[in-house]
Design a protein around this motif. Structure first.
Motif: not given
Length: 427
Positions: A46-55, A236-243, A311-318
């Motif tokens: 879901l969309s963090p409510k803060a996302a709009k202000s971060y953008v 050794d290595f890994a990758a992930w999406c953020t959505y 992404l930062k608006s969500s990672l700040d919550i994490f």
């Protein structure tokens, strides 16, 4: 905890939930003028409510500075990706030097395979799980073909035994041991997208290393879902999406992990780009590529700032909550969903209903995959029309992910009531 399939119990759990306030930090979808129950954080968070202000903050910087925003914005764009690193490293259990946000998931995996899948005539096989996410399968097929191998020969899939839904750990370990010096890479999804099965990544990594192979993981369904400890597990290595669980918005930037023993070796072959070049000399526009130390040395291009701001608006919550608290709630919330669903199973003994996700919380994240024999996509559409947003996979599996940041115990209870009503009319 003694579970009860009642509204009173669910509401009591929500009142006692130390993370309940975080639900209000996210927009809850309203579809066809009706608030819905959202259980698809395993597909799109879901969309963090803060996302709009971060953008908007970055749009204001762009308006103010133009190109000079790369150096003079409050968060300078030339290094914007670096402010995502501490939270990302915390989420996957890594050193900050081992993690960077960049590109997208499958692009990142192909770039990592350039470095870590370097087959020889003797050692070229890749061991993976059967029924992995199609993009990963296409990755393996085309990587094998690129190196001149037939995919059906190079890729060894470990499947569930006949009549079972889950892959037995002993079968994976036996397969790795059996092929021994032919194995170049062990590559699994940390959490299988279809069944929700969580693999023991440390054991698989150790087994790969014992036969001289490397171990890599697609963490699309693991990052932000379960606690990870990639550095100490010696992955050794890994990758992930953020959505998905990280709520980064549709198709947003991905991230990679490269263990420091590889990241500090700048001689490892890779595809280069100027953002992976020595950042102290980046703007000298030199011809010879000099990769940075750490995961940053795999970067290609400069940061997509607007997406990273979301992404930062969500990672700040994490970063504020931490994975330990999220996991504690996740285990309780998923157990309640399992309990509610098992209550529904008891009500309909003539319908073959089954949870195909492991019952052991140590072998799953928050996703439960539910098999509804005798139903089809029409039933799933009826569930959607009734206000439950879940995920359907052919032929008859519904994936549900009660996500601890924004789902409640009452959400789970209400889902059970809707499911019961639909099955009553479906009979």
């Amino acid at each position: 905890m003694n579970l009860e399939n009642t509204l009173t119990f669910a509401q009591q759990q929500d009142q006692q939930d130390p993370l309940s306030a975080y639900q209000d930090l996210f927009h809850q979808p309203v579809i066809n003028n009706k608030a819905v129950l959202y259980f698809t954080g395993n597909s799109l968070g879901l969309s963090p409510k803060a996302a709009k202000s971060y953008v908007n903050a970055e749009l204001d910087e762009w308006a103010k500075w133009g190109v000079e925003g790369h150096f003079h914005a409050t968060n300078p764009w030339v290094s914007y990706h670096e402010i995502l690193t501490p939270a990302s490293a915390m989420i996957v259990g890594a050193k900050e030097s081992e993690v960077v946000c960049m590109n997208s998931l499958t692009t990142n995996l192909h770039l990592l395979f350039v470095s870590f899948y370097r087959p020889t005539k003797q050692r070229y096989k890749i061991i993976s799980e059967a029924k992995m996410f199609p993009s990963d399968r296409y990755l393996l097929e085309t990587q094998a073909q690129h190196h001149g191998f037939e995919p059906d020969d190079a890729i060894i899939e470990v499947a569930p035994r006949e009549g079972e839904h889950l892959i037995r750990e002993e079968d994976i370990l036996a397969t790795i041991a059996a092929h021994g010096d032919q194995v170049a890479l062990v590559f699994f999804g940390g959490v299988n997208y279809f069944t929700g099965q969580l693999f023991d990544m440390k054991k698989l990594t150790d087994a790969a290393h014992q036969v001289g192979a490397l171990a890599g993981f697609d963490l699309a369904h693991a990052a932000g879902n379960i606690p990870l400890n990639l550095h100490d597990w010696n992955v050794d290595f890994a990758a992930w999406c953020t959505y998905k669980y990280l709520n980064g918005s549709a198709g947003n930037v991905g991230a990679i992990f490269v263990h420091e023993r590889h990241g500090e070796n700048t001689e490892i072959p890779r595809f280069g780009g100027w953002w992976g070049h020595n950042k102290e000399r980046r703007f000298l526009m030199e011809n010879q590529f000099e990769p940075m130390n750490g995961a940053e040395g795999w970067q290609l291009s400069n940061a997509p700032v607007m997406g990273m701001a979301i992404l930062k608006s969500s990672l700040d919550i994490f970063q504020e909550v931490g994975m330990e608290k999220l996991r504690t709630k996740s285990i309780k919330l998923t157990a309640f969903l399992e309990f509610v669903f098992n209550n529904v199973i008891e009500l309909f003994p003539d319908i073959n209903l089954e949870i195909i996700t492991p019952a052991d919380s140590n072998q799953r994240g928050c996703q439960l995959s539910v098999k509804l024999e005798g139903t089809d996509k029409r039933f799933f559409q009826a569930l959607t029309d009734a206000g439950v947003i879940a995920d359907f996979r052919e032929p008859n599996v519904i994936r549900l992910a009660p996500t601890p940041l924004y789902n409640s115990f009452e959400d789970v209870y209400r889902f059970g009531q809707i499911l019961t009503n639909l099955l009553t009319s479906w009979k």
